[in-house]
Each structure stands twice: as structure tokens, then as C-alpha cells.
Write an enzyme that holds these catalytic residues in place. Structure first.
Site, PDB file in Angstrom:
ATOM      1  N   ARG A   1     -74.225  44.433  -6.990  1.00 17.03           N
ATOM      2  CA  ARG A   1     -74.533  45.163  -7.881  1.00 17.03           C
ATOM      3  C   ARG A   1     -73.656  44.941  -9.316  1.00 17.03           C
ATOM      4  O   ARG A   1     -74.330  44.778 -10.177  1.00 17.03           O
ATOM      5  CB  ARG A   1     -74.067  46.619  -7.752  1.00 17.03           C
ATOM      6  CG  ARG A   1     -75.063  47.634  -7.030  1.00 17.03           C
ATOM      7  CD  ARG A   1     -74.346  48.696  -6.045  1.00 17.03           C
ATOM      8  NE  ARG A   1     -73.470  47.938  -4.971  1.00 17.03           N
ATOM      9  CZ  ARG A   1     -73.890  47.674  -3.939  1.00 17.03           C
ATOM     10  NH1 ARG A   1     -75.190  47.957  -3.646  1.00 17.03           N
ATOM     11  NH2 ARG A   1     -73.181  46.983  -3.063  1.00 17.03           N
ATOM     12  N   THR A   2     -72.452  44.402  -9.057  1.00 13.88           N
ATOM     13  CA  THR A   2     -71.623  44.610 -10.529  1.00 13.88           C
ATOM     14  C   THR A   2     -72.093  43.308 -11.082  1.00 13.88           C
ATOM     15  O   THR A   2     -72.230  43.301 -12.279  1.00 13.88           O
ATOM     16  CB  THR A   2     -70.373  44.415 -10.142  1.00 13.88           C
ATOM     17  OG1 THR A   2     -69.768  45.581  -9.455  1.00 13.88           O
ATOM     18  CG2 THR A   2     -69.342  44.411 -11.387  1.00 13.88           C
TER      19      THR A   2
ATOM     20  N   LYS B   1     -61.570  24.031  -4.462  1.00 18.41           N
ATOM     21  CA  LYS B   1     -60.895  22.763  -4.104  1.00 18.41           C
ATOM     22  C   LYS B   1     -59.624  22.632  -4.486  1.00 18.41           C
ATOM     23  O   LYS B   1     -58.887  21.831  -4.648  1.00 18.41           O
ATOM     24  CB  LYS B   1     -61.657  21.970  -5.030  1.00 18.41           C
ATOM     25  CG  LYS B   1     -63.417  21.770  -4.532  1.00 18.41           C
ATOM     26  CD  LYS B   1     -64.100  20.842  -5.546  1.00 18.41           C
ATOM     27  CE  LYS B   1     -65.374  21.006  -5.156  1.00 18.41           C
ATOM     28  NZ  LYS B   1     -66.145  20.125  -6.374  1.00 18.41           N
TER      29      LYS B   1
ATOM     30  N   ARG C   1     -64.097  39.180 -11.726  1.00 18.72           N
ATOM     31  CA  ARG C   1     -63.622  39.634 -10.627  1.00 18.72           C
ATOM     32  C   ARG C   1     -62.910  38.833  -9.645  1.00 18.72           C
ATOM     33  O   ARG C   1     -63.035  37.446  -9.279  1.00 18.72           O
ATOM     34  CB  ARG C   1     -65.012  40.000  -9.583  1.00 18.72           C
ATOM     35  CG  ARG C   1     -64.662  40.594  -8.242  1.00 18.72           C
ATOM     36  CD  ARG C   1     -65.829  41.217  -7.517  1.00 18.72           C
ATOM     37  NE  ARG C   1     -66.043  42.528  -8.085  1.00 18.72           N
ATOM     38  CZ  ARG C   1     -66.886  43.554  -7.489  1.00 18.72           C
ATOM     39  NH1 ARG C   1     -67.424  43.231  -6.459  1.00 18.72           N
ATOM     40  NH2 ARG C   1     -67.144  44.572  -8.042  1.00 18.72           N
TER      41      ARG C   1
ATOM     42  N   HIS D   1     -61.249  48.988 -11.607  1.00 22.35           N
ATOM     43  CA  HIS D   1     -62.593  48.524 -11.626  1.00 22.35           C
ATOM     44  C   HIS D   1     -63.043  49.188 -12.689  1.00 22.35           C
ATOM     45  O   HIS D   1     -63.875  50.387 -12.620  1.00 22.35           O
ATOM     46  CB  HIS D   1     -63.210  48.840 -10.338  1.00 22.35           C
ATOM     47  CG  HIS D   1     -64.517  48.116 -10.038  1.00 22.35           C
ATOM     48  ND1 HIS D   1     -65.516  47.524 -11.324  1.00 22.35           N
ATOM     49  CD2 HIS D   1     -65.675  48.185  -9.292  1.00 22.35           C
ATOM     50  CE1 HIS D   1     -66.265  47.112 -10.889  1.00 22.35           C
ATOM     51  NE2 HIS D   1     -66.680  47.356  -9.506  1.00 22.35           N
TER      52      HIS D   1
HETATM   53  C1  NCD Z   1     -66.758  48.096  -5.082  1.00 24.90           C
HETATM   54  C2  NCD Z   1     -65.941  47.219  -5.321  1.00 24.90           C
HETATM   55  O1  NCD Z   1     -66.112  45.981  -5.233  1.00 24.90           O
HETATM   56  O2  NCD Z   1     -64.763  47.280  -5.533  1.00 24.90           O
HETATM   57  N1  NCD Z   1     -68.072  47.739  -5.290  1.00 24.90           N
HETATM   58  C3  NCD Z   1     -68.482  47.581  -6.459  1.00 24.90           C
HETATM   59  O3  NCD Z   1     -68.166  47.199  -7.510  1.00 24.90           O
HETATM   60  N2  NCD Z   1     -69.639  48.595  -6.846  1.00 24.90           N
HETATM   61  C4  NCD Z   1     -66.530  49.042  -3.920  1.00 24.90           C
HETATM   62  C5  NCD Z   1     -66.450  48.564  -2.572  1.00 24.90           C
HETATM   63  O4  NCD Z   1     -66.437  47.189  -2.384  1.00 24.90           O
HETATM   64  O5  NCD Z   1     -66.434  49.157  -1.735  1.00 24.90           O
END
Ligand code: NCD
Length: 313
Positions: free
Chosen positions: A61-62, A89, A111, A139
Site C-alpha cells: 500500500r504505502t 551486497k 522505509r 509512520h
Molecule cells: C504498516 C507498516 O508497515 O508499518 N503497514 C502500512 O504501512 N500500511 C503496518 C503493518 O505492517 O502491520
């Protein structure tokens, strides 16, 4: 009333934002939501700008929503994922950062499994950096999209009772949401097994429960969380079925919340563990709307950061 100006180079966490800055992002996102309704879903705002999505942890999603957001603003988008990058690597993060800087992107969305990586990149890179999730730290765009979804349904945040249930300890979504929702005047409850609720969390201004039922009682918003098994260093649970029996949200338990309560989940969901399909797909669920709001919020973030870059150049 005129909106305050956005002056930050980066979006690293809710913790650093004022109420006015949070509201500015939410209001900007609201105005961008309309772009999704157009036959041609594009505005020229970021034409000629490059957004690099740097994902060292899995994401569906993100990452996709940052990509769509950048494209709707007419930016060029490049996606790096850890499987295809040189970190596997043995390249250091500092070297990765220098190499990215040489390509002169305008924005890096990052991320990473370690808390603080986006902040470190922000210090090293001249471009804008957006935190798309760092370890169990923050987040921010997830909390912002949760807030726009809540506002859409409830018209406000202040005065609402919000219950967040599950693996509170390892969830960056919870941390960002606690910071945002308490700052905007919501009453926040967290609930989870003792092994998954960090000691002292009440100092953040939340009510703590180790049973699901009192956390749900009279809630306006219920946010269910995935067990972050990849972040748990040891087994914190007797078994998944035990967890589900004690903390899983089903239709019967949902009746403890207000009749017009909404159900959120940041995804990915583990159906049958923290939430039943009946609730996840039911009339009170706004889980898919959250995903749609994610695009508008990420457009707003990139748009506001672009304004800072313009002002600095
Ligand atoms: C979350 C995350 O990666 O922090 N997911 C997201 O970004 N929608 C929550 C999760 O991984 O459970």
C-alpha cells in the site's frame, strides 16, 4: 483564516509537527482528494521533479500510494526495493545516500527496518525526505491518512474516543497515531497483551487496557493492528488462536463500541487473527477508504515539501 505556511524540508514524524502543521496537511489532503474523481487524474505541480522511493522493507500500500501520489502530481518516480539494491551486497547506508544524492532527486521516500534512518538521510541529503516507516518508531503519513479518514466520517477528531488494539509495542502506526490523535484532542485507548504494551506508555496521554472489552466500550473509532511478528525478538504469545480469542475483533465485540463506530486497519490484515472477515468487510469498516486517503495525504505531503524547496532555491 489564512493557513500557516509550511517551512519544513522533510516529513520525518508526527512528533515534530505542531497542531497547525498537522491541520495544514489534513486540509491540503482534503483538497487533493478531488483529483481522484477527475477523468484525467493529474495536476502539473511537480512536473520535472524526481521522487525516489527507497524501500528497504516490504510494502504494498504505502509504496504504491506514494508512487501514484507522485505521478498524479506529474513527477517522475523511481522505485528502489531492498531486494534489488546494493544494500544486500554490503553497501553502507551512507554510501547509498551519497549515490542517491549524485542523481539529484527532489524527494526521497524511505522505509527502513531501523528507527532513525530517514532522519539520518535527511541530514545527509539536500532533497526533501519523507519517512514511510522506520522500525517501530514512526509512520507519519499513515497516521495522517487515518486522521483524514476519521475526519471524513466523524467531521472532527477532538472529543472522539479511539481504541487501538494489538501489538502496541512494535507498531510505528500506533506511535504516530498516539502523537497525532492526542495532539488534536482525541481520547486514546490502547489495548493488548501485557507483553505487547510498553511500560510507561500512559505518559503519552493514553488509557491502557489489557482486555479488549473495556477498550471497545463506547468507542467512536476502533483501529486494529497486525501482530508485527517480524519485529518480535521472542515469542510474546502463547498461540495465535489464544491471541485471537482474547483480542480478535468480531461482530459481537464490535457491538460494545458506539453503534456508528468505524473500524480501521493499516493493513496488511491477518484475517481470522486480529479481525474477522465479517467485520473487515462489514458496513462499519473504512479500511479500503483509508487506502484511498493515503494517496491524497501523500500528494499533500509532497506538494507542501515542494513549496519549501521552491522557497529555498
Ligand atoms: C504498516 C507498516 O508497515 O508499518 N503497514 C502500512 O504501512 N500500511 C503496518 C503493518 O505492517 O502491520
Amino acid at each position: 483564516m489564512t493557513e500557516p505556511a509550511w517551512t519544513r524540508k522533510d516529513l520525518l514524524g508526527i512528533g515534530e509537527l505542531s497542531v497547525a502543521e498537522i491541520e495544514l496537511i489534513l486540509n491540503t489532503a482534503e483538497s487533493f482528494a478531488e483529483v481522484a474523481e477527475r477523468p484525467v487524474k493529474k495536476v502539473p505541480t511537480l512536473r520535472g521533479k524526481t521522487v525516489v522511493n527507497l524501500f528497504f522493507e516490504p510494502s504494498t500500500r504505502t509504496r504504491v500510494s506514494f508512487e501514484i501520489a507522485a505521478q498524479r502530481l506529474s513527477a517522475d518516480v523511481v522505485n528502489f526495493t531492498s531486494a534489488g539494491s546494493s544494500q544486500v551486497k554490503g553497501e553502507t547506508l551512507a554510501d547509498t545516500a551519497k549515490n542517491i544524492a549524485s542523481m539529484a532527486p527532489d524527494f526521497v521516500v524511505v522505509r527502513h527496518a531501523h528507527a532513525g534512518v530517514p532522519a539520518m538521510l535527511a541530514r545527509q541529503l539536500e532533497c526533501g525526505v519523507v519517512n514511510a516507516g522506520d522500525g517501530a518508531h514512526e509512520h507519519p503519513t499513515q497516521a495522517l491518512l487515518d486522521a483524514t479518514t476519521i475526519r471524513l466520517h466523524k467531521g472532527r477528531i477532538a472529543g472522539l474516543t479511539v481504541a487501538m488494539v494489538g501489538d502496541i509495542m512494535h507498531s510505528r502506526v500506533v506511535r504516530s497515531n498516539i502523537l497525532l490523535l492526542t495532539r488534536l484532542g482525541a481520547r486514546v485507548r490502547v489495548a493488548g497483551p501485557r507483553t505487547m504494551v510498553p511500560r510507561g506508555i500512559e505518559t503519552l496521554g493514553v488509557e491502557v487496557h489489557h482486555e479488549l472489552e473495556p477498550a471497545l466500550a463506547g468507542a467512536d473509532v476502533v483501529m486494529m493492528l497486525r501482530l508485527q511478528l517480524e519485529r518480535q525478538s521472542r515469542t510474546l504469545l502463547p498461540s495465535l488462536s489464544e491471541y485471537s480469542r482474547l483480542f480478535g475483533l468480531d461482530a459481537e465485540r464490535m457491538r460494545l463500541a458506539k453503534p456508528d463506530a468505524i473500524v480501521l486497519h493499516p493493513g496488511p490484515m491477518n484475517r481470522g487473527v486480529e479481525i474477522t472477515s465479517e467485520v473487515a468487510d462489514g458496513s462499519q469498516s473504512v479500511i479500503l477508504e483509508q487506502v484511498g486517503q493515503g494517496v491524497a495525504v501523500r500528494m499533500a505531503a509532497l506538494y507542501l515539501l515542494a513549496g519549501t524547496r521552491e522557497a529555498r532555491s
